[in-house]
Design a protein around this motif. Structure first.
Motif, PDB file in Angstrom:
ATOM      1  N   ARG A  47       1.212  -1.190  -0.347  1.00  0.00           N
ATOM      2  CA  ARG A  47       0.057   0.323  -0.251  1.00  0.00           C
ATOM      3  C   ARG A  47       0.614   1.133   0.196  1.00  0.00           C
ATOM      4  O   ARG A  47       0.607   1.833  -0.723  1.00  0.00           O
ATOM      5  CB  ARG A  47      -0.880   0.327   0.767  1.00  0.00           C
ATOM      6  N   LEU A  48       1.755   1.283   0.921  1.00  0.00           N
ATOM      7  CA  LEU A  48       2.846   2.436   1.148  1.00  0.00           C
ATOM      8  C   LEU A  48       3.573   2.962  -0.372  1.00  0.00           C
ATOM      9  O   LEU A  48       3.062   3.898  -0.779  1.00  0.00           O
ATOM     10  CB  LEU A  48       3.913   2.248   2.245  1.00  0.00           C
ATOM     11  N   VAL A  49       3.929   1.580  -1.430  1.00  0.00           N
ATOM     12  CA  VAL A  49       5.247   1.824  -2.199  1.00  0.00           C
ATOM     13  C   VAL A  49       3.704   2.324  -3.332  1.00  0.00           C
ATOM     14  O   VAL A  49       4.379   3.212  -4.321  1.00  0.00           O
ATOM     15  CB  VAL A  49       5.913   0.297  -2.476  1.00  0.00           C
ATOM     16  N   CYS A  50       2.391   1.535  -3.743  1.00  0.00           N
ATOM     17  CA  CYS A  50       1.664   1.842  -4.638  1.00  0.00           C
ATOM     18  C   CYS A  50       1.138   3.477  -4.104  1.00  0.00           C
ATOM     19  O   CYS A  50       1.399   4.247  -5.574  1.00  0.00           O
ATOM     20  CB  CYS A  50       0.304   0.505  -4.326  1.00  0.00           C
ATOM     21  N   GLU A  51       1.523   3.877  -3.441  1.00  0.00           N
ATOM     22  CA  GLU A  51       0.423   5.348  -2.929  1.00  0.00           C
ATOM     23  C   GLU A  51       2.080   6.244  -3.135  1.00  0.00           C
ATOM     24  O   GLU A  51       1.629   6.872  -4.274  1.00  0.00           O
ATOM     25  CB  GLU A  51       0.622   5.150  -1.770  1.00  0.00           C
ATOM     26  N   GLU A  52       2.978   5.916  -3.601  1.00  0.00           N
ATOM     27  CA  GLU A  52       4.227   6.172  -3.583  1.00  0.00           C
ATOM     28  C   GLU A  52       4.929   6.538  -4.904  1.00  0.00           C
ATOM     29  O   GLU A  52       5.200   7.776  -6.033  1.00  0.00           O
ATOM     30  CB  GLU A  52       5.567   6.132  -3.484  1.00  0.00           C
ATOM     31  N   PHE A  53       3.923   5.458  -6.041  1.00  0.00           N
ATOM     32  CA  PHE A  53       4.359   5.684  -7.843  1.00  0.00           C
ATOM     33  C   PHE A  53       2.966   6.590  -8.171  1.00  0.00           C
ATOM     34  O   PHE A  53       2.791   5.948  -9.051  1.00  0.00           O
ATOM     35  CB  PHE A  53       4.367   4.254  -7.800  1.00  0.00           C
ATOM     36  N   LEU A  54       1.910   6.563  -6.794  1.00  0.00           N
ATOM     37  CA  LEU A  54       0.619   7.022  -7.618  1.00  0.00           C
ATOM     38  C   LEU A  54       0.598   8.086  -8.869  1.00  0.00           C
ATOM     39  O   LEU A  54       0.018   8.017  -9.628  1.00  0.00           O
ATOM     40  CB  LEU A  54      -0.802   7.011  -6.737  1.00  0.00           C
ATOM     41  N   GLY A  55       1.276   9.245  -8.250  1.00  0.00           N
ATOM     42  CA  GLY A  55       1.651  10.044  -9.335  1.00  0.00           C
ATOM     43  C   GLY A  55       2.005   9.993 -10.965  1.00  0.00           C
ATOM     44  O   GLY A  55       1.656  10.387 -11.838  1.00  0.00           O
ATOM     45  N   VAL A  56       2.538   9.351 -10.595  1.00  0.00           N
ATOM     46  CA  VAL A  56       3.807   8.653 -12.169  1.00  0.00           C
ATOM     47  C   VAL A  56       2.650   7.748 -12.646  1.00  0.00           C
ATOM     48  O   VAL A  56       2.369   7.800 -14.332  1.00  0.00           O
ATOM     49  CB  VAL A  56       4.798   7.276 -11.683  1.00  0.00           C
ATOM     50  N   PHE A  57       1.944   6.820 -12.209  1.00  0.00           N
ATOM     51  CA  PHE A  57       0.795   6.372 -12.429  1.00  0.00           C
ATOM     52  C   PHE A  57      -0.256   6.820 -13.221  1.00  0.00           C
ATOM     53  O   PHE A  57      -0.500   6.625 -14.590  1.00  0.00           O
ATOM     54  CB  PHE A  57      -0.229   4.555 -11.615  1.00  0.00           C
ATOM     55  N   ARG A  58      -0.723   8.009 -12.979  1.00  0.00           N
ATOM     56  CA  ARG A  58      -1.612   9.214 -12.933  1.00  0.00           C
ATOM     57  C   ARG A  58      -1.592   9.577 -14.635  1.00  0.00           C
ATOM     58  O   ARG A  58      -1.866  10.039 -15.261  1.00  0.00           O
ATOM     59  CB  ARG A  58      -2.379   9.638 -12.446  1.00  0.00           C
ATOM     60  N   THR A  59       0.082  10.148 -14.491  1.00  0.00           N
ATOM     61  CA  THR A  59       0.057  11.418 -15.312  1.00  0.00           C
ATOM     62  C   THR A  59       1.239   9.941 -16.386  1.00  0.00           C
ATOM     63  O   THR A  59       1.287  10.666 -17.410  1.00  0.00           O
ATOM     64  CB  THR A  59       2.048  11.740 -14.785  1.00  0.00           C
ATOM     65  N   THR A  60       1.347   9.280 -16.601  1.00  0.00           N
ATOM     66  CA  THR A  60       1.395   8.277 -17.104  1.00  0.00           C
ATOM     67  C   THR A  60       0.182   7.403 -17.825  1.00  0.00           C
ATOM     68  O   THR A  60       0.429   6.753 -18.797  1.00  0.00           O
ATOM     69  CB  THR A  60       2.552   7.481 -17.221  1.00  0.00           C
ATOM     70  N   HIS A  61      -0.846   7.695 -17.384  1.00  0.00           N
ATOM     71  CA  HIS A  61      -2.396   6.766 -17.897  1.00  0.00           C
ATOM     72  C   HIS A  61      -1.935   5.713 -17.543  1.00  0.00           C
ATOM     73  O   HIS A  61      -2.248   4.839 -18.431  1.00  0.00           O
ATOM     74  CB  HIS A  61      -2.886   7.255 -19.052  1.00  0.00           C
ATOM     75  N   GLY A  62      -1.256   5.011 -16.643  1.00  0.00           N
ATOM     76  CA  GLY A  62      -1.092   3.675 -16.422  1.00  0.00           C
ATOM     77  C   GLY A  62      -0.169   2.892 -16.728  1.00  0.00           C
ATOM     78  O   GLY A  62       0.180   1.668 -16.857  1.00  0.00           O
ATOM     79  N   HIS A  63       0.679   4.156 -17.915  1.00  0.00           N
ATOM     80  CA  HIS A  63       1.792   2.852 -18.659  1.00  0.00           C
ATOM     81  C   HIS A  63       3.347   2.880 -17.652  1.00  0.00           C
ATOM     82  O   HIS A  63       3.820   1.525 -17.140  1.00  0.00           O
ATOM     83  CB  HIS A  63       2.484   4.035 -19.570  1.00  0.00           C
ATOM     84  N   ASP A  64       3.744   3.662 -16.587  1.00  0.00           N
ATOM     85  CA  ASP A  64       4.383   3.289 -15.522  1.00  0.00           C
ATOM     86  C   ASP A  64       3.683   3.493 -14.036  1.00  0.00           C
ATOM     87  O   ASP A  64       2.382   3.960 -14.116  1.00  0.00           O
ATOM     88  CB  ASP A  64       5.402   4.604 -15.497  1.00  0.00           C
ATOM     89  N   GLY A  65       4.693   3.703 -12.972  1.00  0.00           N
ATOM     90  CA  GLY A  65       3.725   3.927 -11.905  1.00  0.00           C
ATOM     91  C   GLY A  65       3.220   2.167 -11.195  1.00  0.00           C
ATOM     92  O   GLY A  65       3.333   2.742 -10.505  1.00  0.00           O
ATOM     93  N   LEU A  66       3.889   1.446 -12.063  1.00  0.00           N
ATOM     94  CA  LEU A  66       3.442   0.209 -11.690  1.00  0.00           C
ATOM     95  C   LEU A  66       4.386  -0.526 -10.143  1.00  0.00           C
ATOM     96  O   LEU A  66       5.832   0.089 -10.585  1.00  0.00           O
ATOM     97  CB  LEU A  66       3.106  -0.851 -12.348  1.00  0.00           C
ATOM     98  N   VAL A  67       3.735  -1.458 -10.081  1.00  0.00           N
ATOM     99  CA  VAL A  67       4.334  -2.317  -8.908  1.00  0.00           C
ATOM    100  C   VAL A  67       3.908  -3.372  -8.519  1.00  0.00           C
ATOM    101  O   VAL A  67       2.796  -3.884  -8.568  1.00  0.00           O
ATOM    102  CB  VAL A  67       4.380  -1.780  -7.237  1.00  0.00           C
ATOM    103  N   SER A  68       5.228  -4.611  -8.887  1.00  0.00           N
ATOM    104  CA  SER A  68       5.278  -6.046  -8.864  1.00  0.00           C
ATOM    105  C   SER A  68       5.134  -5.983  -7.380  1.00  0.00           C
ATOM    106  O   SER A  68       6.163  -6.419  -7.025  1.00  0.00           O
ATOM    107  CB  SER A  68       5.558  -6.370  -9.876  1.00  0.00           C
ATOM    108  N   ALA A  69       4.689  -7.533  -7.323  1.00  0.00           N
ATOM    109  CA  ALA A  69       3.912  -8.752  -5.985  1.00  0.00           C
ATOM    110  C   ALA A  69       4.150  -9.887  -6.630  1.00  0.00           C
ATOM    111  O   ALA A  69       3.224 -10.221  -7.141  1.00  0.00           O
ATOM    112  CB  ALA A  69       2.990  -7.847  -5.086  1.00  0.00           C
TER     113      ALA A  69
END
Length: 385
Positions: free
Chosen positions: A95-117
């Motif tokens: 949850r913490l790490v996904c939140e950190e990357f949400l800005g990248v995720f939204r800016t790139t329209h889901g292309h980046d900002g991904l967190v793999s588990a």
């Protein structure tokens, strides 16, 4: 005139890599990276674009990092099992790490900002159990930029297909051959077709497929070291790049597939190739992997030492994969003439992949066993009911 304050040291920049079409990821996340602010700085200042869990690197922080002490003590105090404690700690971290990357995720329209588990690798040969675990983890983390890791075993191919069909993002792991990569792409197409039929928005389903480059070179170079002569010596360190070039060629071919064009028209994104496990021979030697695996639409997951070395010494030479498949085939042919069958080696690495993951998973549980209970209060749920 007042002297301006000295500039703070500048975090290294990964944007030259991004400009070549490669998304830099961090391989190995833990809570301290997020709570210390380091992860945020890597994202904002260096251009980090994604991250992946790595059980082999998490056991130490679980055992020693103070960031986990309160949660693990509370769970132990309520007699939560080691397995349940690992689950709860992992969900919190994700949850913490996904939140950190949400800005990248939204800016790139889901292309980046991904967190793999990672999922429980003990389920890798049971597709239904793997899918159930993936659904449970996705619900627990509840962030749009989460991917679930699924080993690309024969059973895993079915789980990859079915998770995608449910609209979940998937990271297919442990690809060592073009043959297995082709099977993963088929599973990707099958899953997207299921998702489309079920009414899911294809643009919201991300996927990557990863080649562990370090493991390839370690195994091949070990065999080459036993063969005397300059021909064997000249091939050391070349196999992983050759395998990556052949996979990239297959990636290009599949993007011309009529089946893919139909899915693309419905909003689907290409399943990107991701290079992992590049820590071979120490961090200082790894810039060669980062610079040697460059092409548009790919990603590279680096451990923190490798990433830090890359931002200091990265020297890019342009695209190193596109149009290099003939040279790659020549490397595998030369190996064959020395008695090394790359196809056989790839099959062995595939067979060894899941047992290795299970051992790392076991060490995570061992890391939290025996920690003292020290806090009271309501326990965190070990699993969703």
């Amino acid at each position: 005139m007042k002297k301006p304050p000295a500039a703070s040291p500048r975090t290294g920049d990964l944007r030259p890599l991004i400009s070549e079409g490669v998304s830099p990821w961090l391989d190995g996340i833990h809570r301290g990276l997020a709570t210390s602010g380091l992860l945020g700085r890597l994202i904002e200042r260096s251009g980090l674009r994604g991250a992946t869990t790595n059980p082999a690197l998490l056991a130490g922080p679980l055992r020693h990092d103070p960031a986990y002490a309160d949660q693990l003590a509370r769970l132990a105090g309520h007699h939560v099992s080691a397995e349940g404690s690992v689950w709860a700690a992992t969900v919190h971290d994700l949850r913490l790490v996904c939140e950190e990357f949400l800005g990248v995720f939204r800016t790139t329209h889901g292309h980046d900002g991904l967190v793999s588990a990672d999922l429980d690798p003990r389920l890798a040969h049971d597709p239904a159990a793997t899918v159930a675990e993936a659904v449970e983890l996705a619900r627990a983390v509840d962030r749009p930029n989460l991917l679930v890791k699924i080993p690309a075993t024969p059973a895993g191919l079915a789980a990859i297909r079915d998770c995608l069909g449910l609209g979940l993002g998937v990271h297919a792991t442990g690809l060592y051959s073009v043959r297995r990569y082709g099977q993963v792409v088929d599973a990707y197409f099958d899953g997207l077709e299921q998702a489309l039929a079920a009414g899911h928005r294809l643009a919201g389903i991300a996927s990557v497929a990863s080649l562990p480059v370090g493991r390839v070179d370690r195994e091949i170079d070990r065999r080459l070291a036993a063969i005397p002569g300059p021909d064997a010596a000249a091939l050391r360190g070349l196999t992983a790049q050759a395998a990556a070039r052949l996979m990239y060629r297959a990636y290009e071919d599949r993007l011309g597939d009529g089946r893919w064009r139909t899915l693309r028209a419905s909003g689907a994104r290409p399943q990107r190739l991701l290079w992992t496990d590049s820590a071979l021979g120490g961090a200082a030697a790894q810039a060669r992997y980062v610079a040697g695996l460059v092409s548009w639409g790919t990603a590279h997951a680096m451990t923190r030492p490798v990433l830090e070395e890359a931002v200091r010494k990265l020297r890019l030479e342009g695209d190193t994969l596109l149009g290099r498949h003939e040279a790659a085939r020549a490397v595998l042919d030369r190996l064959g003439r020395l008695g090394i069958d790359y196809g056989a080696v790839a099959r062995r690495l595939e067979e060894e992949s899941v047992p290795g993951l299970v051992e790392h998973w076991r060490r995570l549980h061992t890391a939290v066993e025996g920690r003292p209970a020290g806090l009271s209060g309501d326990p965190e749920p070990a699993r969703l009911s």
